[in-house]
Design a protein around this motif. Structure first.
Motif, PDB file in Angstrom:
ATOM      1  N   GLY A 220       0.829  -1.208   0.000  1.00 12.77           N
ATOM      2  CA  GLY A 220       0.000   0.000   0.000  1.00 12.77           C
ATOM      3  C   GLY A 220       0.859   1.251   0.000  1.00 12.77           C
ATOM      4  O   GLY A 220       0.586   2.215  -0.730  1.00 12.77           O
ATOM      5  N   LEU A 221       1.916   1.210   0.811  1.00 10.65           N
ATOM      6  CA  LEU A 221       2.844   2.349   0.855  1.00 10.65           C
ATOM      7  C   LEU A 221       3.547   2.501  -0.495  1.00 10.65           C
ATOM      8  O   LEU A 221       3.753   3.622  -0.989  1.00 10.65           O
ATOM      9  CB  LEU A 221       3.862   2.102   1.970  1.00 10.65           C
ATOM     10  CG  LEU A 221       4.343   3.300   2.762  1.00 10.65           C
ATOM     11  CD1 LEU A 221       3.191   4.141   3.275  1.00 10.65           C
ATOM     12  CD2 LEU A 221       5.204   2.859   3.939  1.00 10.65           C
ATOM     13  N   ALA A 222       3.915   1.360  -1.090  1.00 13.03           N
ATOM     14  CA  ALA A 222       4.560   1.386  -2.409  1.00 13.03           C
ATOM     15  C   ALA A 222       3.629   2.022  -3.435  1.00 13.03           C
ATOM     16  O   ALA A 222       4.051   2.868  -4.243  1.00 13.03           O
ATOM     17  CB  ALA A 222       4.933  -0.028  -2.837  1.00 13.03           C
ATOM     18  N   ALA A 223       2.351   1.649  -3.392  1.00 12.69           N
ATOM     19  CA  ALA A 223       1.380   2.199  -4.357  1.00 12.69           C
ATOM     20  C   ALA A 223       1.215   3.701  -4.149  1.00 12.69           C
ATOM     21  O   ALA A 223       1.190   4.484  -5.111  1.00 12.69           O
ATOM     22  CB  ALA A 223       0.036   1.486  -4.196  1.00 12.69           C
ATOM     23  N   HIS A 224       1.107   4.099  -2.879  1.00 14.03           N
ATOM     24  CA  HIS A 224       0.920   5.524  -2.583  1.00 14.03           C
ATOM     25  C   HIS A 224       2.130   6.348  -3.024  1.00 14.03           C
ATOM     26  O   HIS A 224       1.995   7.387  -3.677  1.00 14.03           O
ATOM     27  CB  HIS A 224       0.684   5.693  -1.078  1.00 14.03           C
ATOM     28  CG  HIS A 224       0.544   7.122  -0.661  1.00 14.03           C
ATOM     29  ND1 HIS A 224      -0.462   7.935  -1.121  1.00 14.03           N
ATOM     30  CD2 HIS A 224       1.294   7.894   0.162  1.00 14.03           C
ATOM     31  CE1 HIS A 224      -0.342   9.144  -0.599  1.00 14.03           C
ATOM     32  NE2 HIS A 224       0.725   9.134   0.181  1.00 14.03           N
ATOM     33  N   LEU A 225       3.319   5.843  -2.670  1.00 18.85           N
ATOM     34  CA  LEU A 225       4.539   6.587  -3.013  1.00 18.85           C
ATOM     35  C   LEU A 225       4.765   6.615  -4.533  1.00 18.85           C
ATOM     36  O   LEU A 225       5.222   7.623  -5.083  1.00 18.85           O
ATOM     37  CB  LEU A 225       5.744   5.969  -2.302  1.00 18.85           C
ATOM     38  CG  LEU A 225       5.764   6.165  -0.782  1.00 18.85           C
ATOM     39  CD1 LEU A 225       6.853   5.314  -0.143  1.00 18.85           C
ATOM     40  CD2 LEU A 225       5.982   7.634  -0.434  1.00 18.85           C
TER      41      LEU A 225
END
Lengths: 344, 327
Positions: free
Chosen positions: B155-160
């Motif tokens: 999720g963090l990867a997608a957001h970043l």
């Protein structure tokens, strides 16, 4: 977990009566907590809009400048009474129930705010809101208005403690958690779960709020009194478990828990020890929502604890490793004693 | 079967005497579950402490440690975790916890590579490979906790990625960056449902559904409401929210009935309606004319109360239908 028949037999209750009450409760007022949370949020937004409406009425339509607080209090009383009587008649309706809840909540805010502003004393607001919360619990006996009114009282107490720059405010707030625990463990017949939940949350919330606000930097927050109360509460909750757990292994585990929990309470911020009390109580009562709440709060305070330590990252690393190994050692000890249950 | 909620109801109706309330609670309390819960919480806290210790150790960036050692230690840690998981077995919590350790150490290794070689990479270039490399371990461990840790990383990867790559390239607005993790979580939820239907029991606990659905809907509802309020984003956020909420309502209302899930969907749709309707009424309210202003404020009050009341009615109807369907 046991079935209704076995339970009723054990407690001498007529199964048909119990079954009828449970069926009625399933289909009517007793909705799950997550439903109530969304409905309370909607009622709260509506209450804010009602406040805006009355502000417009007082300032723009009636053009009351001087003495507006009296007008606010008068409109507040009217709003609270209309909302309350509407709710007592239509507590399960859709529009009417939510509008009544919002009207009563907005009324409470206006009365408390208006009279407190008039007296130039925030404790007047606290007292009035406390009185209205008690009235709501006794009169309406439903969860959402109770949640909003008790919440308003606790928010006002927090604001008062902050605004008056009262030292040792964490210690002053700590008995609220004890009262919350007592209401969960020895509940009255009237449903006060919403108030009990908010009382549980007061000290951890104040502790979190304290971290995010910088206005109290010069005031001593205290915390040792709160920690002492939390340790006593944990000991009391463990004593309840002790009485209900006869086997030796379980009691050894409880003893180990008391030692670890006491150490944690002394080391962590008061909110962290409060979260530990919530987790222990969830374990005693078998409440999954409270367990989730306790875990989330504990994770938050553990993070805060390590973040605030004034030591180098290397020293933090060594400390974390030592504590982690100690906890895993405890886990391993317990697992080894109960091979049948743990590996699963 | 009855649980603590039923005990509370019977108590409030006077069927259980006050001095026997706790005894009643202990009668229905699932002791095996709470013993397991306590032990797993202890294991999770211990493992989290150890992993945090490793992360802090490398964050300290000890200058005396040669680069080769900095790279070798997390790699050795990963190998040790993999060996430990192999040795303990992936059907036990300890084996699964050790494999979660390998997943976290992979992130540490990637961070150390960035630190040692000063690659100048953006944060998303760390998180994307981290999520990709560790996915096989998640599938192998068959642990819901591991899946959640991985979802947090992904999720963090997608957001970043959305914020640091897609937005600067002009593909999306910066304010829409939360759409990516929202869609990712919704897709993960869909994958969970398919996996459970295919017989993967490790994902069948109901909390694994709620814990993913809530942040997915919260993120998408937030960006959709933001779109309605400020209009400086594309319609993507609105479409994403409508699509996820609509599919959720269909799936958890008809296909796989779940009261908690459908409550979340209805709740977030109601919150969005409140934001959109309130904004629309506010837009047509004139503050120069007292009459129109009061009309607008009154309309907002009635609208918000109507949406809340409507939500209460819909939830009650859904609850009754689901109750009838299950009984």
């Amino acid at each position: 977990m046991i079935d209704l028949k076995t339970f009723c037999d054990a407690f001498g209750i007529e199964e048909r009566t119990a079954s009828t009450i449970l069926e009625w409760s399933e289909g009517s007022a007793e909705s799950p907590w997550y439903m109530r949370a969304f409905l309370a949020l909607g009622a709260w937004f509506t209450a804010i809009a009602i406040l805006g409406f009355f502000a417009g009425l007082i300032f723009a339509v009636l053009d009351i400048g001087k003495g507006f607080h009296i007008a606010m209090a008068v409109f507040g009383v009217i709003s609270f009474l209309i909302g309350g009587s509407m709710h007592s008649k239509h507590s399960t309706g859709g529009f009417s129930a939510s509008f009544a809840t919002a009207l009563a909540s907005a009324g409470a805010v206006m009365v408390a705010g208006g009279l407190g502003y008039g007296a130039k004393e925030i404790w007047v607001s606290v007292f009035i809101s406390f009185f209205l919360a008690i009235l709501t619990i006794a009169w309406l006996q439903t969860v959402i208005p109770q949640l909003l009114m008790s919440g308003l009282t606790l928010v006002l107490i927090t604001i008062a403690l902050k605004a008056e720059r009262i030292p040792y405010y964490l210690d002053i707030a700590a008995p609220s958690l004890a009262l919350g625990v007592l209401l969960w463990i020895w509940p009255p017949r009237i449903d006060v779960r919403a108030t009990a939940f908010l009382l549980l949350m007061a000290t951890p919330a104040l502790s979190l709020f304290d971290r995010w606000s910088y206005t109290m930097a010069a005031v001593e927050p205290g915390g040792w009194g709160a920690r002492a109360i939390h340790i006593v509460l944990i000991l009391w909750l463990v004593s309840i478990l002790w009485r209900h757990m006869a086997d030796r292994d379980a009691r050894i585990a409880l003893g180990a828990f008391v030692a670890v929990a006491t150490a944690l309470c002394l080391a962590m911020p008061p909110g962290g020890s409060g979260a530990l009390v919530i987790m222990t109580m969830a374990f005693v009562l078998g409440s999954k929502p409270l367990a989730l709440l306790g875990i989330l709060l504990e994770a938050c305070f553990l993070w805060q604890f390590y973040f605030d330590l004034s030591i180098t990252l290397l020293e933090k690393s060594l400390l974390l490793a030592a504590i982690g190994l100690a906890i895993l050692g405890c886990w391993w000890f317990i697992v080894q004693r109960r091979p049948g249950r743990v590996g699963a | 079967m009855i649980g603590p909620a039923e005990i509370a109801t019977l108590y409030r109706h006077g069927l259980i005497p006050p001095d026997r309330y706790l005894e009643a609670v202990f009668q229905v309390r699932d002791r095996a579950f709470w013993t397991r819960w306590a032990q797993r919480t202890l294991l999770a806290v211990g493992v989290a402490h150890l992993l945090a210790a490793i992360v802090f150790f490398f964050a300290y960036n000890w200058a005396e440690i040669p680069a080769i050692a900095k790279l070798a230690v997390p790699q050795a840690g990963i190998l040790a975790c993999l060996a430990g998981a192999w040795f303990m077995g992936l059907d036990r919590p300890a084996g699964q916890a050790v494999l979660i350790g390998a997943t976290v150490l992979t992130g540490v290794l990637l961070a150390v590579i960035g630190q040692t070689y000063q690659t100048g990479a953006d944060a998303f270039e760390l998180f994307l490979p981290w999520a990709l490399f560790t996915l096989p371990w998640v599938l192998a461990s068959r642990s819901a906790a591991h899946w959640l840790v991985w979802l947090a990383i992904a999720g963090l990867a997608a957001h970043l990625s959305a914020r640091q790559a897609l937005a600067p390239m002009g593909w999306i607005y910066g304010s829409e960056a939360l759409v990516a993790p929202g869609i990712l979580l919704a897709s993960a939820l869909a994958a969970r449902e398919i996996a459970v239907k295919a017989g993967n029991r490790w994902l069948s606990a109901r909390w694994t559904r709620q814990i993913v659905l809530f942040p997915a809907l919260a993120m998408l509802c937030y960006v959709a409401a933001r779109h309605v309020f400020f209009w400086h984003s594309s319609v993507v956020s609105l479409v994403a929210f409508v699509a996820v909420a609509g599919s959720g309502a269909w799936f958890y209302g008809k296909h796989r009935p779940d009261l908690a899930a459908i409550t979340q969907v209805i709740g977030f749709v109601a919150l969005f309606l409140m934001a959109a309707g309130g904004r629309w009424i506010f837009r047509w309210t004139s503050f120069d004319n007292v009459g129109l202003m009061m009309l607008g404020l009154g309309a907002i009050v009635v609208f918000l109360a109507a949406v809340t009341g409507g939500m209460a009615l819909v939830l009650r109807t859904v609850r009754r239908r689901l109750s009838e369907a299950t009984s």
